[in-house]
Scaffold this active site. Structure first.
Site, PDB file in Angstrom:
ATOM      1  N   ASP A 196      -3.899  16.656 108.590  1.00  0.00           N
ATOM      2  CA  ASP A 196      -2.618  15.953 108.624  1.00  0.00           C
ATOM      3  C   ASP A 196      -2.657  14.882 107.535  1.00  0.00           C
ATOM      4  OD1 ASP A 196      -0.129  15.425 110.579  1.00  0.00           O
ATOM      5  OD2 ASP A 196      -0.883  13.514 109.790  1.00  0.00           O
ATOM      6  N   ASN A 204       7.466   9.428 101.170  1.00  0.00           N
ATOM      7  CA  ASN A 204       8.821   9.954 101.342  1.00  0.00           C
ATOM      8  C   ASN A 204       9.845   8.822 101.403  1.00  0.00           C
ATOM      9  OD1 ASN A 204       9.464  12.605 101.251  1.00  0.00           O
ATOM     10  ND2 ASN A 204       8.863  13.066 103.355  1.00  0.00           N
ATOM     11  N   HIS A 209      12.363  12.167  98.678  1.00  0.00           N
ATOM     12  CA  HIS A 209      11.894  13.492  99.101  1.00  0.00           C
ATOM     13  C   HIS A 209      11.304  14.295  97.949  1.00  0.00           C
ATOM     14  CE1 HIS A 209      13.084  13.310 103.241  1.00  0.00           C
ATOM     15  NE2 HIS A 209      14.245  12.776 102.885  1.00  0.00           N
ATOM     16  N   ASP A 213       7.860  16.164  98.085  1.00  0.00           N
ATOM     17  CA  ASP A 213       7.643  17.587  97.793  1.00  0.00           C
ATOM     18  C   ASP A 213       6.531  17.763  96.764  1.00  0.00           C
ATOM     19  OD1 ASP A 213       9.562  18.208  99.575  1.00  0.00           O
ATOM     20  OD2 ASP A 213      11.102  18.805  98.110  1.00  0.00           O
ATOM     21  N   ASP A 239       3.925  17.819 107.175  1.00  0.00           N
ATOM     22  CA  ASP A 239       2.761  17.380 106.399  1.00  0.00           C
ATOM     23  C   ASP A 239       1.480  17.830 107.089  1.00  0.00           C
ATOM     24  OD1 ASP A 239       3.005  15.751 108.563  1.00  0.00           O
ATOM     25  OD2 ASP A 239       2.714  13.855 107.478  1.00  0.00           O
ATOM     26  N   ARG A 260     -14.698  16.745 101.145  1.00  0.00           N
ATOM     27  CA  ARG A 260     -14.044  17.064  99.871  1.00  0.00           C
ATOM     28  C   ARG A 260     -12.525  17.088 100.034  1.00  0.00           C
ATOM     29  NH1 ARG A 260     -15.835  22.324  97.172  1.00  0.00           N
ATOM     30  NH2 ARG A 260     -14.220  21.690  95.687  1.00  0.00           N
TER      31      ARG A 260
END
Lengths: 324, 192
Positions: A196, A204, A209, A213, A239, A260
């Site tokens: 997440d 955002n 937006h 994106d 997300d 990583r």
């Protein structure tokens, strides 16, 4: 009976042979002469140019006469190739007969070299209609094949689209579920890694937006570079990402990968002259922790571990069940 | 199954005016389809919109364009199958005209859902015929006229046509049944 001359036979039966009692051709119909050439010429022995294939053993005039009134299948050479004819013989008391023939339907598509015209057939003979149908059918099939080809292409495209997340090009939830089901069916051990993005909402809200994106696309690209080709990276929510590692349950290796992932996602993403910074919280579940791994339960457990990572301060990973 | 009209227009425009012209036509017709299928059914106004946009894009009179479409269906190499099927109608141009009555039934043998308008050929004496196409639209009458003209050439006949589209009638006079050699036609030649 009307008194008809010899031309009448030719008009009524353009594919006939008039035979004497010894099997010599006395006269023949114009279509048969056109098709079979010399083999149908008056004076020739019928067995020189025509062969009876069914019934077997009809090899001379006597045998032919004995089969008068019964169906015959014969072969002759037309334009260099052997074609099949069907017919029957009607004989008089003296043993002279009329052998009327027609082209076998199966040979009609192959008669291109035979120079046939509509006048070769009597108006009652459906051969010309049959030829018309064969060509019309070919046209209909060509169009059908074209249609099937186009539908098949459209189907593959629709299927690919139905399994892909439009924004990132990653697998979507449905694709993930299908691959998970496959791995479970094969009985392979695997790890599920629920990722997440942290601080994504802030990007955002402050940068818009379009920036969000761009961050999602960058995250997708980087996740794709970390995993093996046999692994799956899916975007399962706004997300949220899920990584599926078939055959990988080694804790140390998974810790390294999770490290990583956090490090790669923390690298800033440039957008419109600004830098977008996010991080990631991760929850991991291992199929080996279950007697019977259930994909839904494992996703829920990875989600719970993810929540634990968030609570513990984000930018980290947690194994379900506290492993590692 | 009205795909046949849309598909015929598509092939005609592509083969005669090029793919770019066709893409222009479908874009301006706003049909959201770039290629049509003979075997499918499209919304009822599809053909009318294709015809209207084709005439606009190509800058042609609708009657001329429809006659050219009829000619194309018979003469273009890509439509050889159509020309062959029509040639099965008869040994000479007059028997071909006579066979137009059978065309809808014959077509249905291969494409059961394809309904062509009924045609009726009436001899008027001295090599003159009236082809009546009562169920056809005036545009279809022009397509048919183009096809009949091309078939006369194909048979090598000299024919003069007088098209009365509103009356759905084409008057054909044939001063010479064998005016030129015409094109070769052998039965069964295409499927070899």
């Amino acid at each position: 009976m009307p008194a008809l001359g010899p031309g009448a036979l030719d008009a009524l039966m353009p594919m006939h042979l008039a035979l004497d009692a010894h099997g010599a051709i006395m006269a023949s119909g114009r279509a048969l002469r056109r098709l079979a050439g010399e083999a149908a010429a008056p004076g020739c022995d019928v067995f020189d140019g025509f062969r009876v294939v069914r019934p077997e053993g009809v090899e001379d005039a006597g045998a032919l006469l004995a089969h008068a009134g019964r169906p015959l299948v014969m072969r002759t050479i037309v334009a260099g190739r052997e074609v099949t004819l069907r017919g029957h013989l009607v004989a008089d008391a003296a043993g002279r007969g009329l052998l009327n023939l027609a082209l076998a339907v199966s040979d009609l598509p192959d008669l291109g070299g035979a120079d046939l015209t509509a006048q070769d057939f009597a108006p009652t003979d459906p051969t010309v209609d049959m030829l018309y149908l064969l060509e019309a059918k070919e046209l209909a099939f060509a169009e059908t094949r074209r249609l099937i080809g186009r539908l098949q292409g459209a189907k593959s495209r629709a299927e690919a689209e139905a399994l892909t997340d439009a924004l990132t090009g990653l697998a979507n939830r449905r694709a993930l579920e299908m691959r998970l089901a496959g791995v479970v069916r094969e009985g392979r051990a695997f790890a599920l890694c629920h990722v997440d993005l942290d601080y994504f909402k802030a990007v955002n809200d402050t940068l818009g937006h379009a920036a969000g994106d761009a961050v999602l696309r960058a995250a997708a690209r980087r996740l794709g570079e970390i995993v093996r080709t046999s692994d799956t990276v899916a975007r399962t929510g706004g997300d949220e990402f899920v990584l599926l590692f078939p055959g990988l349950v080694e804790i140390a290796r998974l810790r390294e990968i999770a490290g990583r992932v956090v490090a790669e996602l923390e690298r800033p993403v440039a957008f419109g002259g600004r830098e977008c910074r996010i991080s990631a919280s991760i929850g991991i579940s291992l199929s080996t922790a279950y007697e019977r791994p259930d994909p839904d339960r494992m996703i829920a457990d990875a989600d719970a571990a993810l929540y634990a990572s968030k609570v513990a301060g984000r930018a980290r990973h947690t194994f379900h069940g506290g492993a590692g | 199954m009205n795909g046949i009209a849309a598909r015929a227009i598509e092939r005609f425009v592509c083969d005669t005016y090029g793919e770019a012209a066709w893409h222009d036509v479908v874009r301006r017709a706003r049909l959201h389809v770039s290629s049509f299928e003979l075997l499918l059914t499209y919304p009822e106004n599809t053909t009318a919109r294709l015809v209207a946009t084709s005439t606009a894009v190509l800058g042609r009179q609708v009657h001329d364009l429809m006659e050219d479409l009829g000619t194309y269906l018979v003469t273009h190499d890509n439509m050889a199958a159509v020309r062959r099927l029509l040639r099965y109608g008869g040994a000479d141009f007059e028997s071909f005209l006579d066979s137009l009555d059978d065309l809808p039934d014959r077509t249905r043998l291969a494409f059961p859902e394809l309904v062509l308008p009924r045609l009726r050929t009436r001899p008027r004496g001295a090599g003159a015929f009236d082809v009546e196409c009562g169920e056809a639209t005036p545009l279809m009458v022009h397509v048919l006229a183009g096809a009949i003209r091309a078939m006369a050439d194909d048979y090598g006949a000299l024919a003069v046509l007088d098209v009365d589209a509103p009356a759905r009638r084409i008057a054909v006079s044939v001063p010479a049944l064998r005016h030129s050699a015409g094109r070769d036609f052998h039965l069964g030649g295409a499927t070899r």
